[in-house]
Scaffold this motif. Structure first.
Motif, PDB file in Angstrom:
ATOM      1  N   THR A 394       5.034  10.835  -3.071  1.00 54.57           N
ATOM      2  CA  THR A 394       4.643  10.584  -2.157  1.00 54.57           C
ATOM      3  C   THR A 394       5.004   8.973  -2.187  1.00 54.57           C
ATOM      4  N   LEU A 627      11.484  12.517  -3.030  1.00 55.92           N
ATOM      5  CA  LEU A 627      10.485  12.247  -3.267  1.00 55.92           C
ATOM      6  C   LEU A 627       9.917  13.313  -4.659  1.00 55.92           C
ATOM      7  N   ASP A 629       7.108  14.077  -7.182  1.00 55.76           N
ATOM      8  CA  ASP A 629       6.600  13.933  -8.679  1.00 55.76           C
ATOM      9  C   ASP A 629       6.755  13.227  -9.705  1.00 55.76           C
TER      10      ASP A 629
ATOM     11  N   GLU B 245       6.476   8.477  11.159  1.00 58.83           N
ATOM     12  CA  GLU B 245       5.351   8.646  10.128  1.00 58.83           C
ATOM     13  C   GLU B 245       3.845   8.030  10.710  1.00 58.83           C
ATOM     14  N   PRO B 325      -2.655  14.626   0.860  1.00 61.52           N
ATOM     15  CA  PRO B 325      -2.098  15.973   0.947  1.00 61.52           C
ATOM     16  C   PRO B 325      -2.747  17.344  -0.043  1.00 61.52           C
ATOM     17  N   ASP B 328      -3.980  17.026  -3.557  1.00 60.18           N
ATOM     18  CA  ASP B 328      -4.344  15.767  -4.102  1.00 60.18           C
ATOM     19  C   ASP B 328      -6.255  15.340  -4.360  1.00 60.18           C
TER      20      ASP B 328
END
Lengths: 660, 660
Positions: A394, A627, A629, B245, B325, B328
């Motif tokens: 994110t 984006l 991870d 957003e 998310p 998460d």
């Protein structure tokens, strides 16, 4: 103690004595000059932003109330541009800098004062909110900019401006001045005043720096007196805390909890800490002050053995942009501000030049190639403020920040790189960083130019060609050998040096040098598996990959699944593959990945494993492909390389030959 | 669809039909009544706090401006006390409750309005900041308190007060009222109005609840209209976001981003979500609304397969006290608010009673025995707001909060436990939770009392004695069998039931029952190793321990080092040992711990290992023995039990027989 007692063994070469012609660094430095500085200028020229504020036309009720630290953004940008102008011919940039300097000139008051916020927003309240309002912090950056601009261009316009301001501050903060005993909540001016002293020879700037450092942390606490005197909250709504624990944090936040020479633990806001330790090191040097030297050595040891990320980042507590307890180094939820790593680079250089030890430069490299470089995108126009060691996908760099300290700070460090590559002692030419290009030394043995040829950090080979001004010169050539280099291979004019003299982290060659003498070093750039101290929770059961000064990470975009599912067996080989276009090295290995077993969140059987290809990229390059991870710490798969793709109850621990 | 179409298969027993006489729960419930509620009353009686505010004597400029949600604290406290009064004789508590109710009566305005903030702080601004000011949220808790007090004591004083207020709200939020189309930013009143309908039979309260739910998320978005109408920021300084957003987050925060019946992903503030889903389930039931039923089933699946902590906590994003998310679920840096787990307990019961499925109660137990119970200290006077799954040793429960939602919420849930133990269908007596005591059922087959004898969760044995009002009664006895119970041993009057009928998670026994009939079940309380879905980063390479409904954790205070250094081999036995005094079970196993190798933060050799004794304690009991680090997820040591204390390069992966 007097300034005459200076104890440093070395000092940096001036920028004008250094050229950089390096495959790794030159494109990055050109990007700073041609794109980054332009993009930052555009940001600051937007209506109602930094440049507009300097016109002093803002009035109460207008939109865009000037921020308290906007001068520092402009100043850091001028400083970065000045560093560029020291070696590059760039008339556009030169003109833009001059224009900004004229804005500063116009904003300066008759008595030398130069701060927009306390001129148009809070007139009459100068120096009444030292803890929170960043007034001397901004002054410090202006001073650094003035010195840099002078040294790069020879122009004295900005230097004169900041001297007038420094003279005013010297009066206000004189021992019988209205702010006697005071100091800024955000350290910065202390190191700037040392620079101003060195550029001008004016001893009173150095003494002012020393007063600010010595007053800090004395009782009664200045910031608490200031609150009582003022009777209103500080800039950020801060009020005096009542609970003892909050009081401790209130003081530690800006390192004013005890006299700085007594401090032994790095605490509080990381950037403030780095700037203060840098100034303390300068003052230890200039005054030959052993107590200060011992303090910074204690603080250095505390930082590097208890509170430093493997990336050279620091600050695990976002709520204070600063340090947590020892070994508290959360990966995804830490802070690791770009500016703090920049501050560490500055401090490390000072420590090395003061003591002559190379291990400080190891840490400098750790910060520079990782926590600093990650602060900007590959295209040079987007920035990280915090640099976490893991991400759930994110996190992305941003174009600008309301508090835009990091972008111009990064620009000024990279454009100032030349000052970090070399150092010189009385008759000693020192190479600290492997950066292709030249350094011109003025030694007692004569003037000497060293040329470095290297593809570092892609490759570990370094060739140093010596060119004395005359036919020959007798001096010591000291080349730093990083602590991770186990058996460097060294030749002089092709002859192996079998028993090199390695002293304090430097290969030391003292001889009569002739033009064309060639020293070659091969550091051996093996991929290193690195483990953290067991007290670091975020790294428990995990391993990191390093190669030379570069720390690597895994990004989701290279893997068919989340990176935390990958485990790297201990005994698999790791291949380093450079990208021929960019020179950036990536690492490749056979690893395993957990496999999903249905849709349930919690199950009573362990996850299965499959073989997978692991790709690690330099940490500085992450988050440049959308984006994704990311993790620096990789699950340590133990010695077994053989995955058990279908047997869920036995996916760990097979012996290397497959028995279980 | 009309309320006559109610689709639920079961409903809870009223508190007055349940007794609890349980080794685990009775001491905890007594603690709530005798200490917790008293401590909370003292907090709220402090000068300038909740009780004072209800006198409406605050004036602008006075200290202690009343908070917007103080009525909800008082209301939850009254509700908790009322639940206690349903089964306990406690004249002091009864008197204290009546006193609080008189304060509420005095604060009620002539038109029925009852909210301190909008009476003394912002008069004239009623219902203009629905998004942020918690006005209907407070009303909802007052309504719940009124219903609970009436049901427990038969007194109508508070019920009458809240009915007058609900009548006013019904008018304001009527389809042609001034707030038509509106709804509260913090859901709560929706489920409260269903309770009020069920307690009074007044259909218009149910219809009002339905309107609020149906209006939610319709376009144009009410909260955005409200901001435009008002032209000023919301209570917390909120302004209308501009970036897309931010707009999405602005809407999702309180689940008003789309019509609720269309929602498929749990997003936003967790407590608001749980309360809304509870109301949606109630309304699906009352109106026989299949679309709402499908919505809550979708949302349930999303929550439990993507966003639920193993402790039954939820909400991984502290910045919104809510959901991140999918997958998460950070351990140390998540949120997992106590109130959210309480909301899940409420929702799960509704889902189970609506559908007749036992797996919802499995999740209810997960939340109740872990994420809820951890919210209070063993002495009942300190509270967690967030319940992290790991801690570096800096987390402690607090005595109170500025936003004190969790403490009285926990009190009301535990004091209301009786409503969760049993349920009844038309001719079906249901045991959902193993809690010693009795439940009195009114079935078509006659009145029946069931007595449970059990030492659950310490032991897995349950004895149910049936006592019909007459000599015998024909009905179905349904006893929930948790999903984790692999092979429950069942006897009826001592005779093994070899082929039990297990339907929807319940052992179902339909027969003519006689007084003294005895059903015995042994669930088999083995310690379970549990793994998370591989997408959960915080649990990768780790394992959790569960036994029955209880999730365990490691605390530093039991170990000679940081808990993240412990690794639990897969093949070692784990012993469960009850404390004879408290009945609390702890787990013990032989494990390994990383050993330190010097003072360096980063080294090129892996840490050594030593054998160590691992002790796991119930998660609900953590942080009761001083500051200590903690983790629920334990490093999965793989199959080998044999540590290699001195060979740093081979500490993982030995085969079980020691070969490597």
């Amino acid at each position: 103690m007097t300034p005459d007692a200076a104890m440093r063994t070395r000092e940096p070469l001036p920028l004008t004595a250094v050229t950089i012609d390096d495959r790794f660094w030159t494109p990055r430095r050109e990007l700073i000059r041609t794109r980054t500085l332009r993009q930052q200028e555009r940001q600051m020229r937007r209506p109602g932003q930094q440049f507009d504020a300097l016109t002093l036309t803002w009035r109460p009720g207008d939109p865009h109330e000037p921020h308290i630290f906007w001068e520092s953004d402009v100043a850091k940008w001028i400083e970065a541009a000045s560093h560029c102008l020291a070696t590059a011919d760039d008339p556009d940039l030169d003109r833009a800098v001059d224009e900004a300097i004229e804005l500063l000139a116009g904003a300066q008051q008759d008595d030398g004062y130069l701060n927009v916020y306390f001129t148009v927003v809070k007139p009459g309240q100068r120096f009444t909110d030292l803890r929170d309002a960043h007034e001397l912090y901004c002054a410090g950056h202006l001073i650094e900019a003035g010195v840099a601009h002078f040294e790069a261009t020879g122009k004295t316009r900005l230097l004169d401006i900041v001297r007038r301001y420094a003279d005013l501050i010297d009066t206000v903060f004189s021992p019988d001045g209205p702010c006697a005993g005071g100091y800024d909540g955000h350290q910065e001016i202390e190191l700037a005043l040392v620079k101003l002293y060195r550029a001008t020879g004016e001893r009173r700037y150095l003494d002012l720096s020393r007063r600010l450092i010595e007053w800090r942390g004395q009782q009664p606490y200045y910031f608490e007196l200031e609150f009582q005197r003022r009777g209103t909250p500080g800039y950020f709504g801060t009020t005096l805390p009542r609970r003892p624990e909050a009081t401790r944090r209130f003081r530690e936040y800006n390192q004013s909890h005890q006299p700085v020479a007594d401090q032994a633990e790095v605490v509080g806001h990381s950037v403030r800490a780095m700037y203060m330790y840098s100034a303390m090191t300068d003052l230890a040097d200039e005054y030959g002050d052993d107590r200060l030297l011992q303090a910074v050595q204690r603080l250095w040891a505390n930082l590097t053995t208890k509170k430093l990320y493997i990336t050279g980042g620091m600050g695990s507590d976002p709520s204070i942009e600063g340090f947590g307890p020892a070994y508290d180094l959360p990966d995804a939820h830490g802070y690791a501000e770009t500016c703090a790593s920049i501050g560490l680079v500055q401090w490390a250089q000072r420590m090395s030049n003061l003591t002559g030890h190379g291990h400080y430069i190891d840490t400098l490299e750790r910060a520079l190639y990782n926590g600093v470089l990650s602060g900007a995108s590959a295209d040079g126009t987007h920035y990280f403020y915090g640099n976490p060691l893991a991400s759930g996908g994110t996190v992305a760099r941003q174009e600008w920040f309301d508090c835009a300290c990091c972008p111009p700070n990064l620009a000024r460090l990279i454009s100032e790189l030349g000052r970090y590559v070399y150092a010189q002692g009385p008759n000693e030419a020192v190479i600290n960083l492997y950066v292709a290009g030249t350094g011109r030394f003025t030694l007692t043995g004569g003037e000497v130019t060293l040329r470095q040829d290297t593809r570092y950090p892609r490759e570990g080979h370094l060739a140093v060609t010596v060119t004395p001004a005359g036919d020959e010169a007798e001096f010591t050539l000291a080349i730093r050998i990083p602590g991770w280099s186990r058996q460097p291979a060294i030749t002089v004019n092709g002859e192996p040096v079998h028993q090199p003299i390695l002293r304090d982290g430097y290969l030391t060659l003292s001889r009569r040098w002739r033009a064309g003498d060639l020293v070659e070093i091969d550091l051996g750039l093996e991929v290193r598996r690195t483990w953290a101290h067991p007290a670091v929770a975020s790294a428990a059961g995990k391993v990191a990959l390093e190669r030379g000064p570069v720390v690597f990470c895994l990004e989701g975009v290279d893997h068919d699944g989340a990176v935390h599912n990958l485990a790297l067996p201990r005994d698999v080989p790791i291949r380093a593959v450079p990208d021929e276009r960019t020179g950036v090295v990536t690492l490749h290995a056979d690893a395993t990945a957990d496999t999903t077993a249905g849709d349930q969140l919690y199950v009573s059987h362990s996850p299965g494993r499959r073989s997978t290809a692991l790709t690690a990229v330099p940490y500085f390059s992450w988050a440049n492909r959308g984006l994704s991870d990311m993790t620096v710490w990789i699950r340590d798969g133990g010695p077994s390389a053989a995955p058990a793709p279908t047997a869920p109850a036995s996916e760990h621990g097979e012996s290397p030959d497959g028995r279980s």
